[in-house]
Design a protein around this motif. Structure first.
Motif, mmCIF file in Angstrom:
data_model
loop_
_atom_site.group_PDB
_atom_site.id
_atom_site.type_symbol
_atom_site.label_atom_id
_atom_site.label_comp_id
_atom_site.label_asym_id
_atom_site.label_seq_id
_atom_site.Cartn_x
_atom_site.Cartn_y
_atom_site.Cartn_z
ATOM 1 N N GLY A 517 5.261 11.866 -1.601
ATOM 2 C CA GLY A 517 5.215 12.878 -0.558
ATOM 3 C C GLY A 517 6.607 13.274 -0.129
ATOM 4 N N PRO A 518 6.723 14.221 0.787
ATOM 5 C CA PRO A 518 8.041 14.700 1.215
ATOM 6 C C PRO A 518 8.724 13.706 2.144
ATOM 7 C CG PRO A 518 6.320 15.770 2.493
ATOM 8 C CD PRO A 518 5.621 14.934 1.454
ATOM 9 N N PRO A 519 10.031 13.838 2.351
ATOM 10 C CA PRO A 519 10.739 12.977 3.305
ATOM 11 C C PRO A 519 10.136 13.130 4.694
ATOM 12 C CG PRO A 519 12.282 14.242 1.978
ATOM 13 C CD PRO A 519 10.926 14.802 1.692
ATOM 14 N N GLY A 520 10.043 12.022 5.412
ATOM 15 C CA GLY A 520 9.448 12.069 6.743
ATOM 16 C C GLY A 520 10.147 11.132 7.705
ATOM 17 N N ASP A 521 9.585 11.017 8.897
ATOM 18 C CA ASP A 521 10.159 10.175 9.943
ATOM 19 C C ASP A 521 9.590 8.764 9.926
ATOM 20 O OD1 ASP A 521 11.615 12.368 10.833
ATOM 21 O OD2 ASP A 521 9.974 13.043 12.129
ATOM 22 N N VAL A 522 8.672 8.497 9.026
ATOM 23 C CA VAL A 522 8.037 7.175 8.951
ATOM 24 C C VAL A 522 8.190 6.649 7.528
ATOM 25 C CG1 VAL A 522 5.885 5.894 9.212
ATOM 26 C CG2 VAL A 522 6.376 7.822 10.734
ATOM 27 N N PRO A 523 8.639 5.400 7.352
ATOM 28 C CA PRO A 523 8.787 4.856 5.998
ATOM 29 C C PRO A 523 7.445 4.494 5.376
ATOM 30 C CG PRO A 523 9.327 3.171 7.615
ATOM 31 C CD PRO A 523 9.069 4.438 8.387
ATOM 32 N N LEU A 524 7.434 4.351 4.058
ATOM 33 C CA LEU A 524 6.245 3.947 3.326
ATOM 34 C C LEU A 524 6.294 2.451 3.048
ATOM 35 C CD1 LEU A 524 6.215 6.786 0.623
ATOM 36 C CD2 LEU A 524 5.077 6.798 2.856
ATOM 37 N N ARG A 525 5.122 1.836 2.959
ATOM 38 C CA ARG A 525 5.052 0.422 2.584
ATOM 39 C C ARG A 525 5.105 0.320 1.064
ATOM 40 N NH1 ARG A 525 3.906 -2.945 6.683
ATOM 41 N NH2 ARG A 525 3.118 -2.014 8.617
ATOM 42 N N ALA A 526 6.034 -0.465 0.574
ATOM 43 C CA ALA A 526 6.228 -0.569 -0.864
ATOM 44 C C ALA A 526 4.957 -1.019 -1.574
ATOM 45 C CB ALA A 526 7.377 -1.540 -1.154
ATOM 46 N N ARG A 527 4.241 -1.963 -1.013
ATOM 47 C CA ARG A 527 3.036 -2.462 -1.684
ATOM 48 C C ARG A 527 1.974 -1.375 -1.796
ATOM 49 N NH1 ARG A 527 1.324 -6.695 -3.855
ATOM 50 N NH2 ARG A 527 3.244 -7.800 -3.298
ATOM 51 N N GLN A 528 1.826 -0.543 -0.773
ATOM 52 C CA GLN A 528 0.854 0.543 -0.848
ATOM 53 C C GLN A 528 1.247 1.549 -1.923
ATOM 54 O OE1 GLN A 528 0.790 1.999 3.202
ATOM 55 N NE2 GLN A 528 -0.918 0.676 3.771
ATOM 56 N N VAL A 529 2.539 1.819 -2.057
ATOM 57 C CA VAL A 529 3.005 2.713 -3.115
ATOM 58 C C VAL A 529 2.685 2.111 -4.477
ATOM 59 C CG1 VAL A 529 5.047 3.759 -4.182
ATOM 60 C CG2 VAL A 529 4.822 3.732 -1.688
ATOM 61 N N GLY A 530 2.935 0.818 -4.630
ATOM 62 C CA GLY A 530 2.657 0.153 -5.896
ATOM 63 C C GLY A 530 1.190 0.175 -6.268
ATOM 64 N N GLU A 531 0.322 -0.094 -5.311
ATOM 65 C CA GLU A 531 -1.112 -0.106 -5.587
ATOM 66 C C GLU A 531 -1.620 1.295 -5.899
ATOM 67 O OE1 GLU A 531 -2.811 -1.997 -2.202
ATOM 68 O OE2 GLU A 531 -2.119 -4.007 -2.773
ATOM 69 N N ALA A 532 -1.024 2.300 -5.257
ATOM 70 C CA ALA A 532 -1.411 3.676 -5.560
ATOM 71 C C ALA A 532 -0.940 4.076 -6.959
ATOM 72 C CB ALA A 532 -0.828 4.631 -4.508
#
Length: 864
Positions: A517-532
């Motif tokens: 997704g685009p840059p935002g004000d909230v970071p992403l959880r690495a594990r959720q990115v990996g599972e996706a």
């Protein structure tokens, strides 16, 4: 755990029954290989730095592959170099460097000459810093000065070393012989790395020097997720716990403030790499927020050149510092923080009042800090504040030993002296030390080692007390306290390992961007990115490989403190999105949104309504508005940045407004033309012509442009003849009207030759046109005001005669009045309006009609 005690040659270590203690008496200690039957073993030989701080170097032998990890020098003793004898007759496949500090790199020029065909792998920042350190050492050698280290090499050797150095990016695979190598950021100083090696006989991790928590310059440590059988770890502070970082900073600032308030000078000796930059950022932040008095801060010594290296390696620093590198004039300097340029400047600093001096070296062993200490130590108004490790034989350590904790409070200390900068000086100043270490303490090291669960842990880079305390805190049953000369063999079965080389990822850039997704004000959880990404629960090795690849592509960066969180990078923060970064810069400079809002204000139009969203890797923006009764819609615009998408939508709306504007020629007035118009005032002269010709109407039409406001004058004669000028554009409405009036005045001259032109010589192009009208003609109030300014009338105004209707919805009954230079006051008919503002407009319009009927707006014999 296993523990090694003693040194004397030729004895095989014996393990005491029922314990984890090895009794060893070896000059070269050779430990037996675990699980060595039918399995080839790896062999480590510690050439230096195993039981000390200095000369760190270790030879790793894997079958026919020979690797050297670090090659430092000692700060004390007769022998500065590690023991290089075991290298004789060997072919070195590569030298791997953990970080730039001299106790890990000082012998590289010597090794490079001895092994000219051997590549030296290090991170790019480390290579830059090593170059500065070695060049500085040569410079000091030639000058007879010294800033801590005695140079052991020549210019030619340094050049060979530089030619052999190869930058190795973090998290990327490197194959050398039988080893697969990865460098991981170690959170110690800029460019510092842990080195992981996957070998046929097990996986090793050389930690080098490391920290766990984030600093002001570098982010927190990300624990390597690759499998580890053996860890060779530093143990510098294995017997200590650090003071909480924020408290240490507060104590430091409090002491500095106290010294400055009494008019003293503060010297902060700091290691040129890492510590000095931390101190500068602490001071810069305190000065910006008024937590220190506004006194000058001077930066001297090798610190100056090291600060420039940080500016070249934005991807290795923490996010606030990266932002400062991109946007500030300098990330470390400011108006109040400045570098010292010459020795003459040093003398000037010493002769002036209160100030702060940040200078290397950190242990007062030489260089700028030693010079300042020799000059400042004798004055009780001053202070020397130490912020890092002090070697036992350093002047910094000697200074701290001068403090006598047994001295009763209030009793004056006996005379004290310190040998520094080649001379003995009396010490009357305040001195103290502050815990701003870039090394992990015991609890932090134990937490990291326990999380990795290695089969063997080897303790190096620390004294015996530190090693004993650290070893006693570990649950591992095979803990080795290495000494200089220790030879260690191990072999590990592969049945519980997952090969790191199997985690190759072929990631499509656009697919990854759509996922993140685009840059935002909230970071992403690495594990959720990996599972996706994988569509399933992932192992830590798979997740580490994915995140490393995303970092390599320049799409994400880990959070400075919570390393499991990922920030999506905007185009201006990464090199992989050059086209979008260019678009972002273009939109920012053009500022179409600002131009659209300014246009709406000029035309008194409703502001556009914005809708924002996200589609894949992009932010979306859509603007809708009504302009001149025409609905306008930008449609959805896409960009990596939200502001960029909004600017793109604003540009579309501006283009639509241009299309629906009045058709005709538009002249943009130059600065020269505007100057001529201000002097000539053709609008005033046209108004004067109007007052002398009964029944003539002069009106202005307007159209909004991206560069300003355009005006057209329309003149209607009593017989129906009319004239319309071209449109003239200027930033201000009044000047645009002046441009149109100049053309109208020329036409008026042709109808009434008796009126002088007054010297208006505005050159216009294009033919007269009969363009249609647009809302926004000149207000009757403005006309009345201009008649008053030009002396045609004496004054005018409005009265509220009555207020009718309910209090929550009043109706105002108003009239207008005008006073000529002579004659009676004229009044308009009364008008009714729900607002006073509109009532004045209506009354002014009615008043103009009364004035025309009375002949006050024209005629040779009128009242005016």
């Amino acid at each position: 755990m296993a523990w090694l005690v003693g040194t004397s040659p030729g004895i095989i270590p014996v393990r005491l029954p029922g314990t984890g203690i090895y009794l060893v008496s070896l000059t070269v200690t050779q430990l037996p290989a675990h699980n060595s039957v039918d399995h080839p073993s790896l062999q480590l030989t510690f050439l230096g730095g195993a039981a000390e701080i200095g000369a760190s170097s270790c030879l790793l032998q894997l079958g026919s592959t020979n690797l050297l990890i670090d090659a430092g020098i000692r700060f004390k003793g007769e022998s500065k170099l590690p023991d290089l004898a075991p290298l004789q007759g060997l072919h070195l496949d590569a030298i791997l460097v953990t970080h730039a500090h001299t106790d890990h790199t000082g012998a590289l020029p010597v090794l490079s000459e001895a092994f000219p065909a051997t590549p030296i792998y290090a991170t790019a920042p480390t290579i830059d810093l090593v170059t500065i350190l070695t060049r500085d050492a040569l410079k000091l050698m030639n000058s007879g000065d010294a800033e801590g280290d005695i140079p052991l090499y020549s210019e030619k050797q340094v050049e060979k070393m530089q030619a052999a150095m190869i930058p190795q990016p973090a998290n990327q695979r490197l194959e050398v012989g039988e080893a697969v190598i990865h460098f991981f950021p170690a959170s110690h100083i800029l460019g510092a790395a842990m080195i992981h090696l996957e070998t046929p006989t097990g996986n090793l991790l050389f930690t080098g020097d490391y920290n766990v928590t984030s600093q002001r310059t570098v982010p927190a440590l990300t624990r390597p997720a690759l499998p580890v059988d053996m860890v060779i770890t530093e143990s510098t502070y294995g017997n200590r716990l650090h003071e909480e970082r924020k408290q240490a900073e507060e104590r430091l600032l409090l002491q500095i403030r106290t010294v400055l308030d009494r008019g003293g000078k503060v010297l902060v000796p700091a290691f040129a790499i890492g510590r000095a930059q931390e101190i500068l950022l602490i001071l810069k932040d305190a000065l910006r927020h008024g937590r220190l008095p506004e006194v000058p801060v001077f930066v001297d010594g090798m610190v100056r050149s090291v600060c420039e290296v940080y500016r070249r390696h934005e991807n290795w620093v923490c996010r606030p510092l990266a932002k400062a590198i991109r946007h500030d004039d300098h990330p470390f300097y400011s108006n109040g923080i400045q570098r010292v340029g010459s020795f003459k400047d040093r003398e000037k600093i010493l002769s002036q009042g209160a100030c702060v001096i940040v200078a290397s070296s950190g242990m007062l062993t030489g260089g700028a800090s030693a010079f300042y200490a020799s000059k400042l130590a004798g004055n009780e108004l001053n202070a020397i504040l130490l912020t890092g490790y002090q070697d036992e034989e350093s002047p910094g350590s000697a200074l701290l030993k001068l403090a006598d904790p047994a001295m009763p409070a209030g009793k004056k200390q006996a005379a004290r002296s310190l040998k520094v900068a080649g001379k003995t000086v009396n010490v009357g100043c305040t001195f103290a030390t502050y815990g701003l270490s870039a090394h992990a303490d015991r609890l932090q090291m134990v937490a990291l080692l326990e999380a990795m669960r290695p089969r063997t842990i080897v303790l190096v880079h620390g004294d015996a007390e530190a090693k004993i305390a650290l070893a006693g805190s570990l649950s591992c049953r095979d803990v080795i306290s290495a000494d200089n000369g220790t030879v260690l063999q191990r072999s590990f079965r592969k049945n519980r390992r997952t090969s790191v080389s199997g985690h190759s990822l072929d990631i499509d850039l656009q697919t990854a961007r759509n996922l993140l997704g685009p840059p935002g004000d909230v970071p992403l959880r690495a594990r959720q990115v990996g599972e996706a990404w994988f569509g399933r629960i992932v192992s830590k090795e798979e997740l580490a490989a994915l995140v490393s690849k995303l970092e390599e592509l320049g799409l994400v960066v880990r959070d400075d403190e919570r390393r499991s969180l990922l920030w999506v990078l905007a185009p201006g923060q990464t090199d992989c999105l050059e086209e979008e970064a260019s678009l972002e810069a273009e939109m920012k400079e053009a500022n179409y949104k600002g131009k659209l809002l300014e246009m709406c204000m000029r035309a008194q139009a409703e502001m556009p309504v914005a809708e924002f969203g996200e589609e894949g890797a992009f932010h979306t923006a859509r603007l809708q508005m009504v302009f001149q009764d025409t609905p306008l819609d930008s449609d959805v615009c896409h960009a990596a940045g939200k502001k960029t998408a909004e600017q793109m939508a604003a540009k579309v709306v501006l283009d639509l407004i241009e299309k629906i504007q009045v058709v005709g020629t538009v002249h943009s007035l130059s600065e020269d033309e505007l100057s001529t118009l201000r002097l000539a005032n053709p609008k005033g002269k046209l108004l004067e012509w109007q007052t002398k010709h009964p029944g003539v109407m002069v009106d202005y039409e307007h159209r909004v442009q991206t560069t300003g406001l355009a005006a057209q004058v329309r003149i209607v004669l009593p017989g129906g003849m009319s004239f319309e000028s071209d449109f003239y554009c200027a930033a201000k409405k009044k000047m645009a009207q002046q441009g149109a009036a100049a053309e109208g005045l020329k036409w008026a001259e042709s109808q009434s030759p008796d009126l002088p032109s007054g010297g208006v010589t505005i050159s216009v192009g294009g033919e007269h046109n009969t363009a249609g009208k647009m809302a926004g003609s000149t207000s009757p109030q403005i006309t009345l005001n201009e008649m008053r300014q030009n002396g045609i009338i004496k004054d005018f105004g409005f009265r509220v005669l009555q207020t009718i209707g309910p209090s929550h919805q009043p109706v105002f009954v108003m009239e207008g009045w005008v006073q000529a230079e002579s004659g009676p006051e004229l009044k308009s008919e009364s008008v009714q309006s729900s607002s006073k503002k509109q009532g004045k407009q209506d009354a002014a319009r009615a008043l103009m009609k009364v004035m025309m009927d009375a002949g006050m707006c024209g005629g040779e014999t009128g009242h005016i």
